[in-house]
Design an enzyme around this catalytic site. Sequence first.
Site, short mmCIF file in Angstrom:
data_model
loop_
_atom_site.label_atom_id
_atom_site.label_comp_id
_atom_site.label_asym_id
_atom_site.label_seq_id
_atom_site.Cartn_x
_atom_site.Cartn_y
_atom_site.Cartn_z
N ASP A 1 -46.22 46.30 16.73
CA ASP A 1 -44.82 46.39 16.38
C ASP A 1 -44.14 47.25 17.45
O ASP A 1 -44.82 47.94 18.22
CB ASP A 1 -44.69 47.04 15.00
CG ASP A 1 -43.24 47.28 14.61
OD1 ASP A 1 -42.44 46.33 14.68
OD2 ASP A 1 -42.91 48.42 14.24
N CYS A 2 -42.82 47.21 17.51
CA CYS A 2 -42.10 48.00 18.53
C CYS A 2 -41.45 49.24 17.92
O CYS A 2 -41.89 50.36 18.16
CB CYS A 2 -41.06 47.13 19.21
SG CYS A 2 -40.22 47.96 20.60
N ASP A 3 -40.41 49.05 17.11
CA ASP A 3 -39.65 50.18 16.55
C ASP A 3 -40.53 51.02 15.62
O ASP A 3 -41.10 50.49 14.66
CB ASP A 3 -38.44 49.69 15.78
CG ASP A 3 -37.40 49.06 16.68
OD1 ASP A 3 -37.08 49.65 17.72
OD2 ASP A 3 -36.90 47.97 16.36
N ASP B 1 -46.03 50.42 11.70
CA ASP B 1 -45.59 51.67 11.08
C ASP B 1 -44.94 51.45 9.72
O ASP B 1 -44.62 52.42 9.04
CB ASP B 1 -44.60 52.41 11.98
CG ASP B 1 -43.24 51.74 11.98
OD1 ASP B 1 -42.24 52.41 11.65
OD2 ASP B 1 -43.17 50.53 12.30
#
Length: 216
Positions: free
Chosen positions: A10-12, A166
């Site tokens: 994932d990024c954010d 996250d």
Amino acid sequence: MNRPICLIFDCDGTLVDSESLCNLGLQKELKRYGVEENLADLTQRFRGRKLADICSALSLQHGLCLDEDFIHSYRHTVDLLFDESLQVFSGVVEVLQQLDLPMCVASAGPQQKIRRALSLTGLSKFFGDHIFSSYDISSWKPEPDLFLHAARQMGFAPADCVVIEDSEVGIQAAIAAGMQACWFGDAGQVATYPQVPRFFSMNELPFLLSNLQIYS
């Protein structure tokens, strides 16, 4: 012999410390409508969620119409906040340099937002064009489609992928996709899905991966 695996990040909130900035943008835009929201509450409530669903929930809660104009203004505000303050999480660069595995990014955000975040933090070189967005396939977490799409594009079976997330919806999507998952997050978060290993510093990831049951 170890079989090859693919890491799906994932990024954010996973690679870049952007969740608070995204929700700060949301808080700022809501103030234009006379709505005061607590930043920590916004972050906890909407972590990993689809923006359209966030706007729908807030519209219903406050009796507003948060339409495409709101979304456009919000994205502009977030762009400015990214330019000013976006940071990569401690240890991410060192870990990505260390991991000799195929890697990609699969995020709920639009391609432009993902690529902007990776570029601003110097992470683009680790992923190249292996960047996949929910907007590309019109499916959002907790549905498994984004992770399954990323796996297909990378040439891996779901069982040979490990998702680094996250958010709870991201973990749900990884489980639904039949993938291993590792949950990166604040120790204060409620511990759900006890079968999913948790870690609180990106420097822990290589050790965690070495202990997962991903080998033949």
